[in-house]
Scaffold this motif. Structure first.
Motif, short mmCIF file in Angstrom:
data_model
loop_
_atom_site.label_atom_id
_atom_site.label_comp_id
_atom_site.label_asym_id
_atom_site.label_seq_id
_atom_site.Cartn_x
_atom_site.Cartn_y
_atom_site.Cartn_z
N GLY A 189 -8.70 4.20 -1.87
CA GLY A 189 -8.38 5.50 -2.46
C GLY A 189 -6.88 5.74 -2.44
N HIS A 190 -6.40 6.42 -3.46
CA HIS A 190 -4.98 6.78 -3.53
C HIS A 190 -4.88 8.23 -3.97
CE1 HIS A 190 -1.25 7.34 -6.01
NE2 HIS A 190 -0.71 6.79 -4.94
N LEU A 191 -3.97 8.95 -3.37
CA LEU A 191 -3.78 10.33 -3.74
C LEU A 191 -2.86 10.41 -4.96
CD1 LEU A 191 -3.21 13.14 -1.22
CD2 LEU A 191 -2.12 13.16 -3.44
N PHE A 192 -3.45 10.67 -6.11
CA PHE A 192 -2.66 10.77 -7.34
C PHE A 192 -2.07 12.16 -7.44
CE2 PHE A 192 -5.41 7.21 -8.25
CZ PHE A 192 -4.58 6.35 -8.94
N LEU A 235 0.85 -1.19 0.00
CA LEU A 235 0.00 0.00 0.00
C LEU A 235 0.89 1.24 0.00
CD1 LEU A 235 -2.97 0.93 0.33
CD2 LEU A 235 -2.66 0.77 2.80
N ASP A 236 0.56 2.23 -0.83
CA ASP A 236 1.28 3.51 -0.79
C ASP A 236 0.95 4.23 0.52
OD1 ASP A 236 2.44 3.11 -3.24
OD2 ASP A 236 1.65 4.93 -4.16
N SER A 237 1.72 5.24 0.85
CA SER A 237 1.59 5.87 2.17
C SER A 237 0.61 7.05 2.18
CB SER A 237 2.97 6.34 2.63
OG SER A 237 3.63 7.03 1.58
N HIS A 238 -0.17 7.22 1.10
CA HIS A 238 -1.18 8.28 1.06
C HIS A 238 -2.46 7.69 0.47
CE1 HIS A 238 2.14 8.64 -1.90
NE2 HIS A 238 1.17 8.09 -2.63
N CYS A 239 -3.01 6.73 1.21
CA CYS A 239 -4.17 5.97 0.72
C CYS A 239 -5.24 5.93 1.81
CB CYS A 239 -3.76 4.53 0.40
SG CYS A 239 -2.74 4.40 -1.07
MN MN Z 1 1.46 7.02 -4.54
#
Ligand code: MN
Ligand code: UD2
Length: 569
Positions: A360-363, A224-228
């Motif tokens: 959700g992911h912050l693109f 998991l990315d760190s802004h999700c």
């Molecule tokens: Mn990312």
């Protein structure tokens, strides 16, 4: 009464959710708004006190507590009024500079915000096996903002069934920011199930992901990315699928957390995006092929996808090991998502998006690591050399056939041979038949002025506001934004995007089989004539520089163009 401002950062942009709703009208509307910001309504968020100095973390928390409904608590957008005090504007700018998103707004939103349940009704009645495999969630981060990181962790902790979540392993990729030191240690010590590993030097996202493998005790790993933000019910359908087939590599539906307002914007359930890529080896979102779409009888069924975005997926530990994890010669960022995608398909697995799982992911619109410039080409060259067989030439052609040192890949080639993986040709024919080969075009390469040969058509965004306007820039002979293809039906293309003439602007818009995207090149007169307006592409001089415009066709040398590798019969 409440309007979301996202249209103006969210249009037909080749790197983002671009063509999210494929309908032309919707996209055109978004595009219009970009040209007329006055139609974008800003709502004032009236919570900022009359303080004279910058807000401390505690002050921000107090504001949140003092308000009955904290901003953004339900996933709706947080929009700041545009008459903010100087020190607040400074703070906002600093956040953008450091993270490439609106950290100030993120800091106003509770880390445990509730979100709407974005699942389709049919997902809520899905039943799962009693003995689903357990999962370890791995979150790598580098210089992440506090609020986004903690919100990511909190969403995993609160929305995963406790009996399925073994632990969350955070991997700090040698961040220097103060809030990621003792403050984070304290948080981790006080939070059950959360473990923190720190890299001793900067590893880059790829090697950082490999670091915690020895601590993983569960059958399944989820990266998991760190802004999700994980939403309700996100985990079970992923684990269910891996239980059924341990060679399935599965991704949730990735929704968008808006970079400016932190609005949670779910994908359209009737038009879910799959993953593709272009010959520059960048991931992109693609639509579901129409026949696939019509064949679907069960809306919950996994969707086979040619690639995944790469930051959010679940994989069985044994399968990951079998396919040789990642190429640990990849540096900093990029290429590992396609490596994993190609390998999964070519070496005996399947790659799927699970419609009932939403995260959700912050693109971001900008990649906030300066270091990637050198490493990215190296990573792509390794990827192309190991996995693309003869098709590697398309990548290298696109990258301007530069000679670069990409290190030794023999162990990766050995791995591919040992696993007896299928050829890339098989992958293209069976998994990604939509992808066009540049060979089939009438021309490919640079399009440059015949009278001033150093000037090229360039798709580099002119500004954050006008992403798609096509510019005239000095030719750099490195492919990239100056690589075009000319199709036999007259489109001047960059992958799924075509040169278009909309609202008096020469621009890129997704290819839509429209006469407005037909450009007739005459090798004899060297003109490029727009079919609808019957005008020609022309270089015009303005005080601020040269611009590409459409004018009446004349024999003027400023209308003469050369298309590289032109071979129309
Ligand atoms: Mn990312
Ligand atoms: C996408 C993927 C990302 C990764 C990347 C290509 C999604 C939503 N995101 O870009 O996961 O596959 O493509 O490599 O699919 N990080 C480090 N060390 C670094 C650089 C980044 O730990 O040197 C962390 C970073 O904090 C973040 C994650 O790695 O949590 C991915 O980086 P990103 O968010 O900048 O990548 P993104 O989402 O643009």
């Amino acid at each position: 009464e409440f309007q979301t401002p996202h249209s103006f950062v969210y249009g037909a942009n080749k790197n983002s959710f671009a063509d999210k709703d494929s309908s032309y009208e919707q996209a055109l509307n978004r595009f219009r708004k970009r040209f007329d910001n006055s139609s974008v309504v800003f709502r004032a968020w009236n919570i900022l006190p009359e303080a004279e100095q910058g807000l401390s973390e505690d002050e921000k928390e107090n504001i949140i507590k003092g308000d009955e409904y904290p901003p953004g608590v339900d996933g709706t957008p947080v929009v700041l009024e545009d008459t903010l005090r100087y020190y607040i504007r400074q703070d906002i700018r600093k956040g953008w500079r450091e993270h490439a998103f609106n950290r100030f707004v993120s800091d106003l939103i509770p880390v445990n915000r509730t979100l709407m349940d974005v699942r389709e009704p049919w997902c809520k009645n899905q039943t799962f096996s009693k003995d689903l495999p357990k999962v370890t969630v791995v979150i790598c981060f580098y210089e992440e903002a506090w609020s986004t990181l903690i919100r990511t962790i909190t969403s995993v902790l609160t929305r995963s069934p406790p009996e399925l979540l073994e632990q969350i392993i955070l991997v700090d990729d040698f961040s220097k920011m103060v809030h990621l030191q003792t403050k984070l240690d304290n948080y981790v010590n006080a939070t059950p199930k959360v473990k923190l590993i720190r890299a001793e030097k900067r590893l880059g996202i790829i090697r950082a992901r490999l670091l915690p493998l020895k601590y993983v005790t569960t059958p399944v790993i989820f990266y998991l990315d760190s802004h999700c933000e994980c939403t309700k019910g996100w985990l079970e359908p992923l684990l269910q699928r891996i239980k059924e087939d341990p060679t399935a590599v599965v991704s949730p539906v990735i929704d968008n957390i808006h970079d400016t307002t932190f609005e949670y914007i779910a994908q359209d359930a009737n038009d879910l995006r799959l993953g593709g890529f272009n010959w520059d080896l960048r991931f992109n979102w693609i639509g579901m092929p129409q026949d696939e779409y019509l064949k679907r009888t069960n809306q919950m069924a996994p969707l086979k996808t040619p690639t995944i975005a790469g930051g959010l997926f679940a994989i069985h530990k044994n399968f990951f090991k079998k396919i040789g994890y990642y190429d640990d010669g990849f540096e900093i960022w990029g290429a590992e998502n396609l490596e994993l995608s190609f390998k999964t398909w070519m070496c005996g697995g399947t790659l799927e998006i699970i419609p009932c799982s939403h995260v959700g992911h912050l693109f971001r619109k900008r990649i906030p690591y300066d270091e990637i410039k050198n490493s990215l080409k190296r990573n792509y060259a390794r990827l192309a050399t190991v996995w693309l067989d003869d098709y590697a030439k398309y990548y290298f052609e696109r990258a301007g056939n530069q000679k670069i040192d990409f290190g030794n890949v023999s162990s990766r080639i050995d791995l591919r041979n040992r696993l007896n993986c299928k050829p890339f040709k098989w992958y293209l024919e069976n998994i990604y038949p939509q992808l066009d080969l540049p060979d089939k075009y009438a021309a490919s390469g640079q399009i440059y002025s015949a009278s001033s040969p150093g000037i090229c058509l360039d798709a580099h965004p002119a500004s954050e506001q006008f992403h798609e306007a096509v510019q005239l820039l000095p030719c750099h002979f490195q492919g990239g934004n100056q690589f075009w293809t000319y199709s036999r039906n007259g489109e001047i293309r960059r992958d799924a995007f075509c040169l278009d003439y909309i609202l008096n602007c020469i621009t890129l818009f997704f290819c839509r089989n429209s006469a407005s995207q037909v450009w007739l090149y005459s090798q004899k007169s060297q003109t490029i004539r727009h079919m609808v307006t019957e005008q020609c592409l022309n270089i015009a001089k303005f005080p601020e520089g040269i611009k590409l415009i459409l004018t009446e066709c004349t024999p003027s040398s400023s209308q003469k163009w050369i298309m590289e590798h032109f071979k129309f019969e």
